[in-house]
Design an enzyme around this catalytic site. Structure first.
Site, mmCIF file in Angstrom:
data_model
loop_
_atom_site.group_PDB
_atom_site.id
_atom_site.type_symbol
_atom_site.label_atom_id
_atom_site.label_comp_id
_atom_site.label_asym_id
_atom_site.label_seq_id
_atom_site.Cartn_x
_atom_site.Cartn_y
_atom_site.Cartn_z
ATOM 1 N N SER A 1 0.814 -1.207 0.000
ATOM 2 C CA SER A 1 0.000 0.000 0.000
ATOM 3 C C SER A 1 0.848 1.258 0.000
ATOM 4 O O SER A 1 1.553 1.551 0.962
ATOM 5 C CB SER A 1 -0.911 0.006 1.229
ATOM 6 O OG SER A 1 -1.538 1.268 1.316
ATOM 7 N N ARG B 1 -0.555 4.060 0.048
ATOM 8 C CA ARG B 1 -1.280 5.009 0.916
ATOM 9 C C ARG B 1 -0.679 4.935 2.302
ATOM 10 O O ARG B 1 -0.654 5.888 3.050
ATOM 11 C CB ARG B 1 -2.770 4.619 1.039
ATOM 12 C CG ARG B 1 -3.568 4.804 -0.197
ATOM 13 C CD ARG B 1 -5.033 4.485 0.102
ATOM 14 N NE ARG B 1 -5.677 5.586 0.803
ATOM 15 C CZ ARG B 1 -6.918 5.515 1.289
ATOM 16 N NH1 ARG B 1 -7.620 4.408 1.172
ATOM 17 N NH2 ARG B 1 -7.444 6.549 1.899
ATOM 18 N N ARG C 1 1.504 -15.478 -20.834
ATOM 19 C CA ARG C 1 2.612 -14.567 -20.508
ATOM 20 C C ARG C 1 3.992 -15.176 -20.686
ATOM 21 O O ARG C 1 4.977 -14.436 -20.706
ATOM 22 C CB ARG C 1 2.441 -14.037 -19.077
ATOM 23 C CG ARG C 1 1.112 -13.350 -18.829
ATOM 24 C CD ARG C 1 0.862 -12.201 -19.790
ATOM 25 N NE ARG C 1 -0.421 -11.563 -19.537
ATOM 26 C CZ ARG C 1 -0.869 -10.501 -20.194
ATOM 27 N NH1 ARG C 1 -0.168 -9.964 -21.161
ATOM 28 N NH2 ARG C 1 -2.050 -9.983 -19.911
HETATM 29 C C1 LIG Z 1 -1.319 -10.696 -26.288
HETATM 30 C C2 LIG Z 1 -2.302 -10.010 -25.373
HETATM 31 C C3 LIG Z 1 -2.778 -8.753 -25.687
HETATM 32 C C4 LIG Z 1 -3.692 -8.097 -24.849
HETATM 33 N N1 LIG Z 1 -4.138 -6.848 -25.177
HETATM 34 C C5 LIG Z 1 -5.027 -6.217 -24.370
HETATM 35 C C6 LIG Z 1 -5.519 -4.912 -24.684
HETATM 36 O O1 LIG Z 1 -5.157 -4.315 -25.689
HETATM 37 N N2 LIG Z 1 -6.420 -4.322 -23.840
HETATM 38 C C7 LIG Z 1 -6.861 -4.979 -22.722
HETATM 39 O O2 LIG Z 1 -7.682 -4.411 -22.010
HETATM 40 N N3 LIG Z 1 -6.423 -6.212 -22.408
HETATM 41 C C8 LIG Z 1 -5.513 -6.844 -23.182
HETATM 42 N N4 LIG Z 1 -5.065 -8.088 -22.850
HETATM 43 C C9 LIG Z 1 -5.566 -8.731 -21.614
HETATM 44 C C10 LIG Z 1 -6.587 -9.839 -21.968
HETATM 45 O O3 LIG Z 1 -7.718 -9.327 -22.626
HETATM 46 C C11 LIG Z 1 -7.026 -10.553 -20.679
HETATM 47 O O4 LIG Z 1 -7.656 -9.605 -19.840
HETATM 48 C C12 LIG Z 1 -5.882 -11.163 -19.922
HETATM 49 O O5 LIG Z 1 -5.045 -11.913 -20.783
HETATM 50 C C13 LIG Z 1 -6.403 -12.068 -18.827
HETATM 51 O O6 LIG Z 1 -6.973 -13.201 -19.430
HETATM 52 P P1 LIG Z 1 -8.273 -13.893 -18.848
HETATM 53 O O7 LIG Z 1 -9.418 -12.935 -18.783
HETATM 54 O O8 LIG Z 1 -8.485 -15.142 -19.660
HETATM 55 O O9 LIG Z 1 -7.747 -14.317 -17.395
HETATM 56 P P2 LIG Z 1 -8.518 -14.294 -16.005
HETATM 57 O O10 LIG Z 1 -9.035 -12.946 -15.703
HETATM 58 O O11 LIG Z 1 -7.587 -14.922 -14.998
HETATM 59 O O12 LIG Z 1 -9.732 -15.221 -16.223
HETATM 60 C C14 LIG Z 1 -9.547 -16.626 -16.452
HETATM 61 C C15 LIG Z 1 -10.793 -17.139 -17.134
HETATM 62 O O13 LIG Z 1 -11.911 -16.978 -16.264
HETATM 63 C C16 LIG Z 1 -13.062 -16.616 -17.028
HETATM 64 N N5 LIG Z 1 -13.526 -15.288 -16.602
HETATM 65 C C17 LIG Z 1 -12.909 -14.437 -15.761
HETATM 66 N N6 LIG Z 1 -13.666 -13.342 -15.573
HETATM 67 C C18 LIG Z 1 -14.770 -13.492 -16.341
HETATM 68 C C19 LIG Z 1 -15.884 -12.700 -16.615
HETATM 69 N N7 LIG Z 1 -16.081 -11.514 -16.054
HETATM 70 N N8 LIG Z 1 -16.809 -13.172 -17.443
HETATM 71 C C20 LIG Z 1 -16.674 -14.380 -18.033
HETATM 72 N N9 LIG Z 1 -15.617 -15.191 -17.833
HETATM 73 C C21 LIG Z 1 -14.678 -14.754 -17.004
HETATM 74 C C22 LIG Z 1 -12.650 -16.633 -18.489
HETATM 75 O O14 LIG Z 1 -12.865 -17.919 -19.003
HETATM 76 C C23 LIG Z 1 -11.165 -16.383 -18.421
HETATM 77 O O15 LIG Z 1 -10.449 -16.865 -19.535
HETATM 78 C C24 LIG Z 1 -4.132 -8.750 -23.655
HETATM 79 C C25 LIG Z 1 -3.636 -10.017 -23.343
HETATM 80 C C26 LIG Z 1 -2.724 -10.646 -24.169
HETATM 81 C C27 LIG Z 1 -2.194 -11.997 -23.784
#
Ligand SMILES: Cc1cc2nc3c(=O)[nH]c(=O)nc-3n(C[C@H](O)[C@H](O)[C@H](O)COP(=O)(O)OP(=O)(O)OC[C@H]3O[C@@H](n4cnc5c(N)ncnc54)[C@H](O)[C@@H]3O)c2cc1C
Length: 313
Positions: free
Chosen positions: A122, A124, A231
């Site tokens: 934090s 803060r 990643r």
């Molecule tokens: C190459 C690359 C480029 C990217 N570029 C951008 C960008 O330009 N802008 C940007 O904002 N982000 C970007 N991201 C981030 C990307 O969109 C994801 O937010 C990030 O990789 C996390 O993935 P995730 O949501 O699968 O993982 P987590 O948040 O860990 O979620 C894991 C899984 O849980 C489920 N889940 C989680 N939350 C929800 C929900 N609310 N509703 C439905 N299912 C859910 C989904 O199945 C998801 O795959 C990028 C990522 C990568 C790898």
């Protein structure tokens, strides 16, 4: 420096502490427990705690009463089957907790992985350390011309030096202003007793994004692999990939059978689209397929050829 003498001392004490347990432990992971794996210039990742092992995945898959382990070869086969068929819930039965020190701009990418529990240092409550990430010269690259989210040629000569000067100068200057606004030293003493000093929660707002932050990050094995799949990928930004690579080493120590299956069916594997699969079948049949006749866009075609190790033209 990633850790102070006091912090190293705390780690050494924690490592000296031993407890008896009936819970399964993993000797290879115990060996590095609490120890920092250095990442970037001041960062690290270290395991603080974990629950379960490869056998816990097997145990959950079989819903068994004992440890679940039959023969290593059977466990290996089962874990590979689960991974191959996306039967993911048994991998949620093992968990790991990391302590990570990372630049704020890396933390912003990392935090997008929502399926984890996080507690961040934090600013803060405490004063941030004067530590900034300054890339090594061979990591300073121009914008990629083919990928809007990537790097191209390495910067050289005068431009590279100027960029490094700007990065260091801006970080130093904003930290100096942060310290001035706080009007408070690390030990709580006040440099200028004539001034009130600005609250920590406000003074932090002008710091540069390469300032280091820290957090505890806990995820189950399934979500950890989802994070690593994205990643530790070669297309991921270098500054987050190096953390993922350190965590890959930890994954291998912790759950070697799962690690092996993860490389086989996720990290080093590719997904073929329906059209991509059709192209591969036609090629295997001896046909000379071109991009225009493939039904794939130029980008998809290039990605497929690159995955297959073939020239795109
Ligand atoms: C190459 C690359 C480029 C990217 N570029 C951008 C960008 O330009 N802008 C940007 O904002 N982000 C970007 N991201 C981030 C990307 O969109 C994801 O937010 C990030 O990789 C996390 O993935 P995730 O949501 O699968 O993982 P987590 O948040 O860990 O979620 C894991 C899984 O849980 C489920 N889940 C989680 N939350 C929800 C929900 N609310 N509703 C439905 N299912 C859910 C989904 O199945 C998801 O795959 C990028 C990522 C990568 C790898």
């Amino acid at each position: 420096m990633a850790l102070t003498a006091q912090q190293l001392d705390d780690i050494s004490h924690a490592r000296g502490d031993r407890r008896e347990t009936r819970r399964p432990t993993v000797p290879a992971l115990e060996e590095v427990l609490f120890q920092p794996f250095n990442v970037l210039d001041h960062g690290f990742v270290r395991v603080v705690d974990y629950m379960g092992d490869d056998a816990a995945v097997v145990q959950a898959a079989r819903v068994s009463y004992g440890r679940g382990t039959k023969k290593v070869s059977e466990d290996r086969g089962l874990i590979r089957y689960l991974m191959r068929h996306h039967h993911t819930t048994p991998f949620e039965m093992a968990e790991i907790k990391f302590h990570v020190k990372l630049p704020i701009f890396v933390a912003r990418q990392w935090i997008r992985h929502r399926m984890a529990s996080i507690n961040e240092y934090s600013a803060r409550y405490s004063i941030l350390d004067k530590e900034f990430y300054i890339p090594e010269e061979d990591k300073l690259a121009a914008q990629s011309t083919s990928n809007r989210q990537g790097r191209g040629e390495i910067l050289v000569g005068e431009e590279a030096h100027k960029v490094l000067d700007i990065l260091r100068g801006d970080a130093e200057r904003t930290y100096e202003h942060y310290a001035w606004m706080l009007n408070e030293n690390d030990d709580g003493t006040v440099p200028d007793t004539q001034r009130q000093g600005l609250a920590r929660e406000l003074a932090r707002m002008n710091l540069t994004l390469n300032t280091y932050t820290q957090w505890y990050w806990k995820a189950d094995l399934h979500n950890l692999m989802h994070f690593l799949r994205l990643r530790a990928d070669r297309h991921a930004q270098h500054e987050i990939r190096v953390y993922a690579e350190a965590m890959m080493k930890i994954l291998e120590l912790w759950v070697p059978l799962t690690y092996e299956a993860f490389l086989e069916y996720r990290l080093d594997a590719i997904n073929l689209s329906r059209s991509g699969l059709a192209v591969v079948k036609r090629m295997i049949g001896g046909e000379k397929v071109t991009q225009t006749a493939s039904g794939l866009s130029v980008r998809e075609w290039n990605e497929l050829m690159s995955s297959l190790g073939l020239p795109s033209a």
